[in-house]
Design an enzyme around this catalytic site. Structure first.
Site, mmCIF file in Angstrom:
data_model
loop_
_atom_site.group_PDB
_atom_site.id
_atom_site.type_symbol
_atom_site.label_atom_id
_atom_site.label_comp_id
_atom_site.label_asym_id
_atom_site.label_seq_id
_atom_site.Cartn_x
_atom_site.Cartn_y
_atom_site.Cartn_z
ATOM 1 N N GLU A 144 42.120 37.855 49.498
ATOM 2 C CA GLU A 144 41.078 36.863 49.214
ATOM 3 C C GLU A 144 40.794 35.957 50.386
ATOM 4 O O GLU A 144 39.647 35.633 50.669
ATOM 5 C CB GLU A 144 41.467 36.003 48.004
ATOM 6 C CG GLU A 144 41.143 36.614 46.662
ATOM 7 C CD GLU A 144 42.112 37.696 46.296
ATOM 8 O OE1 GLU A 144 43.097 37.877 47.031
ATOM 9 O OE2 GLU A 144 41.900 38.366 45.290
ATOM 10 N N HIS A 213 46.148 33.759 35.044
ATOM 11 C CA HIS A 213 44.750 34.131 34.943
ATOM 12 C C HIS A 213 43.977 33.182 34.050
ATOM 13 O O HIS A 213 42.924 33.507 33.545
ATOM 14 C CB HIS A 213 44.621 35.558 34.370
ATOM 15 C CG HIS A 213 45.138 36.603 35.296
ATOM 16 N ND1 HIS A 213 46.471 36.804 35.514
ATOM 17 C CD2 HIS A 213 44.504 37.496 36.075
ATOM 18 C CE1 HIS A 213 46.635 37.787 36.374
ATOM 19 N NE2 HIS A 213 45.461 38.229 36.722
#
Lengths: 408, 497
Positions: A144, A213
C-alpha cells in the site's frame, strides 16, 4: 490562487526553453479551460442549481460565499432531481461517477489491488478494465505504501489517480506517503507540484469482519494538513462526491462504508457534481441538531422515526465533509435548535466527534443550551462475535435516549 | 504458447546458451537476456560452476528453463489482459551434465523442474558482481574498454560542473559553520555520480532525488543564486521558504522537490514512469537513493512494481558505504544492491561511481533501454561518502580519518576525470584556477545577495496547503495577524506581512 493559473504559468515558462517537453503542460491547461466551459452543474443538497464555472475559477472561497448569500430552502432535502432518473445501488453509483470522469478526462486512472479484471473487492471498478485497458485500471502488488507513493508520483506528473485501498484499514500502511508526501508536497514545493489524488476505500464496522478490517481511519487522518476528507452515505452523494473528489486539485480521501454498498436509490440522469465542503440537510427540525455521517445516518434516521412518534422534532445533518467541517450549515442549525447530539462510528478518543465537539464549542458556545452530547464507539478493537460487535456501534435506542436526555 | 513479446527472448536465450559454455543459473527474465547483448561479457552476473564434489547448487542440475512473464500492455486502450506465464524448453537439455530429469510441474508462475536433492541456494556468490569502469585510477582509459564517446564540449562541461559542485559544497558548508544558514549537506566524493548521470539524461526526464544530488539540478541550469536562495529560505526560493536547506525542487527543471523522508521518492518515480508510459512519452524517470535507502520497504515494493508494470524508470543507487554512521555491512548482507535487481526481475549493472565516463555510459545505455524496451533498470554506483552525512554530523567519530583522507585525495572523482581531460589537452591548470576563482566569487556574491533578500511573507504559511485556503486556515491566518498587530514588539522585523 486557482490551479488553472499555475498550469498556464508553467506552460508559458516552458515554451521558452525548447529542451523541455511542453506537451504535458499544454494538456493540463487545456483541460482546465475545458472545465470552465463544461456544461455540468453543481447541485446542492436541497436541489438548487449553481453555475459550475464558479467551481473551478473561484474555487472554494466563491462556493462558500454563494452559500452564505443564497437562501437555504427549508423544504425537505430532495436528494433526487425533479426528473425521473435511474435506480442503482451505491457501489454502482460510485462506478458511474468514476466512469464518467474517466470518460471525460484521459488522465484519470485507477490504481489498487484487484481493481482490474476482478473489478474490485466491492465491485466499484467492475468492467472498467475491459473498457479502458489494464494500464489505466491498474492492478498492483500488495504494497500500500508504495502504490500510494506511485499514485502520488503519477499525480505530480499530470495524471489523476484514484487509489483504492481494499479496506481502509490497509491504508494505515500508506500513512507515510499520505502524510509526508501527499499532504505536504504541494506546500513544500512552493506550489510547484500538485497532487490531485483521490484515496478511497471501504471502512467502518461491517458484519463480523474482525478488528483489523473494521477500522475508522477518519480519526487517524483528520490531522494531516493538506488533505480533504469526505464521507459518502447515499448513492446520490456517493456519485457526486466521487466526481467532485476527482475534479479537485487537492488530495481527497473518500470514505465509503462496507455496509452501505448495496443501498438503492433513484438518482438523476443528468450530470451533477456535489460540493466537497458542504454538509447535507437530511431532515430539518426544531428541537435538536443531530450531526452524523456515513452509516450512522441510517441509525439516526431510524431513531428519528421513533422520536417523531414521541413528539420530538430532530434536525438531522449528514456532515459529509469531515475535513474541513461545514461549520456554516452546522452553525445555522445550532442557532436554531440550541442542542447538539453527535452520532458517529469513530472511537470516543480522538475521533471526528471529538474534533467536532471542540469546533462547535469554540464557535457556537453562546448558542448552546446544553452540553454537546457525543455518541461514539467505545475505545476497543471491534470484536468478532456478532452480538458484541453490535454493541460497539451506536444503536437507535441509544440515540433516542440521548435526545430525550438532551431535550429534558 | 508464447506471445509476440516473448518469442524474441526465446531466440536470444537459445543463442546465448548455445554460444557459451557456462550455465546461467536462476530465472532468466527476457529483459535480462537482452542486457547480455549490450554489455560486455564480463559484466554479466554469471556464476561459473566450480568442479567441486561438495553438494552445492552448481553440481545439481541447473534450472535450465527460462521462465518469463510476459505482461504485454497491448491492451492499453481496452481489451483483455494478455497475461501469459510460459516457459521455454530449450536445447540445453543436451548440454546438461546429468541425465535430464523426468518430472517438471506446471505451477502458477511457470514450469519448474524438480530435483530430488534438498539443496539450498547459497546466501552469497563466490564472486561478487563485477564493476563497470572505463578510466583507471590514473584517469587513463582501460584497454578493451567499451564506452560512449563524448565530445570535448561535453567533457569540459561535465568537469567544470563537477568543480562548481565541489566549490559550492565547500562554501555553503562553511556558511553553515559560520551560522549564516541553518543546515547543509555536501556531495563530496559523489560529484561524478551527480554530474555524469545528469549529463546522460535528457531535460524532459523526471528526476526524483533523495537529497545528495544537487549536481543534477546544477547541470540542468539551476543557478548558484537559486541554490543560495533556497538555502536562505528567502522570498525568491521556489519552495517559498518552506523546506530546510538543500531541499531543492524545480518544476521547470523536472526535478521534484526533495522530501526528508528516505526512500519515499522511489515509488514516486515509478508512478511518474507509469504516467510517461500511459502518455507514450519519449522520456524516462530517474530516482536516486543511497545504500541505506535501499533497505526501506518503499525501495523493494517500487522495484517489484516497476518490473511488473514494465515502466521506464532508472533506479540509481549511490552505494557510498555509509548511512549516517551505519557502515554497509551493518546495512545489508547481499552482494551490494545490484543483486537485488535480479531478485525483482530488473536488469542491473554495477558501476564505478567515481568514474565519470563509466557513469555517463551506463546511464546513457540504461536510458535507451528503459525507453525503448519499457523496462526498469537498476544501477548501483560504488563510491565513498567523503564528507560528513550533513552539518549535524561529525563522521570522524565513527570512521578513521585516514580512510576519509584517502577517498578525498587519490580516489577523488574529480582528480581522475581531470587527468583524463588534461591528457586529451582539453584542460589546464590555468583553466582550473580561473574556473575555481570565478565560481568562488559568484558564490560569495550569491550568498551575500541571498542574505539580504526578504523572507517570504506571513501569507505563505497558509498558501498552498490546499489549492485555495480553506475557511479554517483563513481564520487561523486572521488570528495570527491580529496577534502580531497586538504584540508587534515581539515579532521579528525582517519578516514581511
Amino acid at each position: 490562487m486557482a490551479s488553472i493559473f499555475q498550469g498556464v504559468g508553467a506552460a508559458t515558462a516552458l515554451s521558452s526553453s525548447t529542451s523541455f517537453d511542453t506537451k504535458k503542460f499544454h494538456l493540463s491547461s487545456r483541460r482546465s479551460f475545458s472545465v470552465r466551459r463544461a456544461s455540468f452543474f453543481v447541485v446542492r443538497s436541497d436541489g438548487a442549481k449553481m453555475d459550475s464555472g464558479l467551481n473551478r475559477i473561484g474555487g472554494r472561497a466563491d462556493q462558500l460565499v454563494t452559500n452564505a448569500v443564497a437562501t437555504k430552502a427549508d423544504t425537505p432535502a430532495a436528494s433526487t432531481a425533479s426528473k425521473p432518473g435511474h435506480e442503482l445501488l451505491l457501489f454502482e453509483a460510485l462506478r458511474e461517477g468514476l466512469e464518467e470522469e474517466m470518460e471525460r478526462d484521459a488522465h484519470v486512472c485507477v490504481v489498487g489491488e484487484d481493481v482490474g479484471h476482478y473489478g474490485g473487492s466491492y465491485k466499484v471498478t467492475k468492467g472498467l478494465a475491459d473498457k479502458y485497458g489494464d494500464l489505466r485500471v491498474l492492478d498492483t502488488p500488495i504494497a500500500e505504501n508504495s502504490f500510494t507513493g506511485m499514485g502520488i508520483g503519477a499525480a505530480m506528473c499530470g495524471l489523476r489517480p484514484i487509489i483504492e485501498g481494499m479496506n481502509m484499514g490497509f491504508l494505515l500502511l500508506a500513512f507515510n506517503q499520505i502524510s509526508n508526501n501527499c499532504g505536504m508536497l504541494h506546500y513544500t514545493s512552493g506550489g510547484q507540484f500538485k497532487i490531485p489524488v483521490v484515496i478511497r476505500g471501504p471502512g467502518g464496522v461491517g458484519r463480523q469482519l474482525g478488528a483489523e478490517h473494521s477500522q475508522r481511519l477518519e480519526s487517524y487522518f483528520q490531522s494531516i494538513p493538506g488533505i480533504q476528507m469526505v464521507a459518502c452515505s447515499t448513492p446520490y452523494n456517493a456519485k457526486g462526491l466521487m466526481k467532485a473528489a476527482i475534479r479537485s486539485d487537492n488530495p481527497v480521501i473518500l470514505f465509503e462504508h462496507v455496509l452501505l454498498y448495496n443501498l438503492k436509490e433513484r438518482i438523476p440522469d443528468e450530470e451533477y457534481v456535489l460540493n466537497l465542503e458542504e454538509a447535507e440537510m437530511v431532515r430539518p427540525g426544531e428541537h435538536v441538531t443531530i450531526l452524523t455521517y456515513s452509516r450512522m445516518r441510517y441509525h439516526v434516521m431510524q431513531a428519528a422515526k421513533t422520536l417523531v412518534n414521541k413528539g420530538y422534532d430532530p434536525e438531522v445533518i449528514d456532515i459529509r465533509s469531515l475535513k474541513p467541517f461545514d461549520l456554516y450549515t452546522i452553525g445555522n442549525s445550532i442557532k436554531k435548535t440550541h442542542r447538539v447530539l453527535i452520532v458517529e462510528e469513530c472511537m470516543r478518543t480522538g475521533g471526528i466527534g471529538a474534533s467536532l465537539t471542540a469546533a462547535i464549542t469554540e464557535n457556537f458556545h453562546d448558542y448552546l443550551d446544553a452540553p454537546i452530547v457525543c455518541l461514539s464507539s467505545q475505545d476497543v478493537p471491534t470484536p468478532y462475535a456478532g452480538t458484541l460487535e453490535e454493541w460497539t456501534v451506536v444503536q437507535p435506542p441509544q440515540i433516542v435516549a440521548a435526545v430525550e436526555q438532551l431535550c429534558r | 504458447m508464447a506471445s509476440s513479446c516473448f518469442s524474441k527472448s526465446k531466440t536470444i536465450i537459445m543463442r546465448n546458451l548455445k554460444s557459451k559454455n557456462f550455465f546461467m543459473l536462476g530465472f532468466i527474465n527476457h529483459t535480462y537476456s537482452i542486457t547480455n547483448l549490450q554489455f560486455p561479457r564480463h559484466l554479466l552476473h554469471t556464476i561459473s560452476s566450480p568442479p567441486l564434489p561438495v553438494s552445492n547448487y552448481a553440481s545439481s542440475s541447473p534450472y535450465n528453463y527460462s521462465i518469463a512473464f510476459s505482461r504485454c500492455f497491448a491492451s492499453v486502450y481496452g481489451g483483455r489482459r494478455l497475461n501469459t506465464a510460459t516457459s521455454v524448453r530449450n536445447s540445453v537439455d543436451q548440454l546438461s551434465t546429468e541425465a535430464p530429469l523426468q518430472q517438471d510441474l506446471d505451477f502458477p508462475g511457470g514450469r519448474v523442474k524438480f530435483t530430488p536433492k534438498p539443496v539450498f541456494t547459497s546466501s552469497s556468490t563466490e564472486e561478487r558482481t563485477p564493476c563497470y569502469r572505463v578510466l583507471n585510477d590514473n584517469g587513463q582509459p582501460i584497454l578493451d574498454g567499451d564506452s560512449v564517446k563524448i565530445s570535448k564540449e561535453l567533457a569540459v562541461k561535465m568537469y567544470t560542473n563537477m568543480v562548481t559542485l565541489q566549490v559550492m559544497d565547500t562554501i555553503f558548508y562553511e556558511a553553515q559553520r559560520q551560522g549564516r544558514i541553518s543546515f547543509y549537506l555536501t556531495t563530496i566524493g559523489e560529484e561524478a555520480i551527480n554530474i555524469a548521470s545528469a549529463a546522460a539524461l535528457n531535460y524532459n526526464d523526471f528526476v526524483f532525488p533523495q537529497y545528495r544530488e544537487p549536481g543534477v539540478l546544477l547541470w540542468r541550469g539551476f543557478t548558484l543564486q537559486d541554490f543560495a536562495d533556497q538555502c536562505f529560505g528567502n522570498k525568491n526560493d521556489n519552495g517559498k521558504g518552506r523546506q530546510m536547506p538543500i531541499h531543492y525542487g524545480s518544476r521547470k527543471h523536472n526535478y521534484f522537490t526533495v522530501a526528508s523522508t528516505v526512500g519515499t521518492q522511489i515509488p514516486h518515480a515509478v508512478g511518474a514512469a507509469y504516467s510517461l508510459k500511459m502518455e507514450k512519452q519519449d522520456a524516462c524517470t530517474v530516482t536516486y537513493f543511497g545504500d541505506g535507502g535501499s533497505s526501506t520497504g518503499d525501495f523493494h515494493a517500487a522495484l517489484n512494481f516497476a518490473a511488473v508494470m514494465e515502466v521506464p524508470v532508472i533506479f540509481f543507487c549511490r552505494n557510498n558505504g555509509w548511512a549516517i554512521s551505519t557502515p554497509i555491512n551493518d546495512q545489508l548482507r547481499s552482494d551490494g544492491i545490484v543483486v537485488r535487481g535480479k531478485a525483482y526481475g530488473v536488469p542491473s549493472i554495477r558501476v564505478d561511481g567515481n568514474d565519470a565516463l563509466a557513469i555517463y555510459s551506463a546511464v546513457h545505455k540504461a536510458r535507451k533501454m528503459a525507453i525503448e524496451e519499457q523496462t526498469p533498470v537498476l544501477i548501483e554506483a560504488l563510491t565513498y561518502r567523503a564528507g560528513h552525512h550533513s552539518t549535524s554530523d561529525d563522521s570522524t567519530k565513527y570512521r578513521p580519518v585516514d580512510e576519509i583522507e584517502r577517498w578525498r585525495g587519490d580516489q577523488n572523482p574529480l582528480k581522475r576525470f581531470r587527468k583524463w581531460i588534461e591528457t586529451k589537452g582539453w584542460w589546464s591548470d590555468e583553466a582550473e584556477s580561473e574556473h575555481r576563482n570565478g565560481i568562488r566569487k559568484q558564490l560569495s556574491q550569491a550568498i551575500q545577495a541571498a542574505e539580504r533578500v526578504e523572507k517570504p511573507p506571513i501569507s505563505d504559511i497558509f498558501n498552498d496547503v490546499y489549492d485555495i485556503p480553506s475557511k479554517n486556515l483563513t481564520e487561523q491566518e486572521a488570528f495570527l495577524r491580529r496577534t502580531i498587530q497586538k504584540h508587534a514588539q515581539d515579532y521579528p522585523s525582517n519578516v514581511p506581512m
